[in-house]
Design a protein around this motif. Sequence first.
Motif: not given
Length: 282
Positions: A204, A209, A221, A241, A244-245
């Motif tokens: 990230a 985000f 998002v 996203c 990625r989180y």
Amino acid sequence: MVLARDIDPSASPLDYYSYELRRLREEAGLKQAELGAIIFCTGSLIGMVENGRRVPTRDFSERLDAALGTGGVFSRLVGLVLRSQLPTWFQAFAELEVRATNISSFQPQLVYGLLQTEAYARAVLHAGWGQNLDEAVAARLERQRILGRERPPFVWVVLDEAVLHRPFGSHEIMRGQLDRLLEFQDRREVRIQILPFSAGQHPATVGAFTVLRFDGDPDVVYAESYGSAHVKANPETARDCAHRYDHLQAAALSVEESAALIARVREERYGDPHQVDGRALA
């Protein structure tokens, strides 16, 4: 005395509030100074709110409701008024944030807005050269009311360790902010993890985000840049996203280890300078 001006109640939430205040005050047979005396403020303040020149606070609104017997009209309106004071580009996200059932946010620079103290929020907004500072702070704190609902959203925040070390305001303000983060340990619906410096590279690096989830609606998002924001409901973007989180959570310290790091930074970096080894200096 503040000179009256014509108010179009359909122009904005603030104008509607102002119009209703004047209408209900006059209906009650009270002058501005008389109503001010009842709710412990000046008549000129009443006049400025009635003319849309001062944004009302929640406390002011609750006292109005009690004095005028409105059944909570102003307490309900003030949330809309304060939300309308947010930057235009942020308002769409704020409206979605209210409806979200799950909020997952990565913040590499600042404490997430829902978790900020008033003093920290004021320092952050001041550093951003924000105008109408009192109104901006009140609007940010108003967002936090969702955490006090009977069924609040589940909030999971990953903060970069840099957030703990970057001071906004005084050491006292930072101590208070880190204390606030530690207080959330007892809230089962709020989880805070710290991404330590030792984690190194992570997926990230583009920046902060937030992923919002809803009952029955697609995930959204949110990301922002200077003076603008991007709210996307594209399924591919949301999946990316969320992925990625997941990686950020895996690389971050556990909730318990994160709390220990917050407490350690609080003492080592922002501890009371008048204390040495726990003993007060004369």
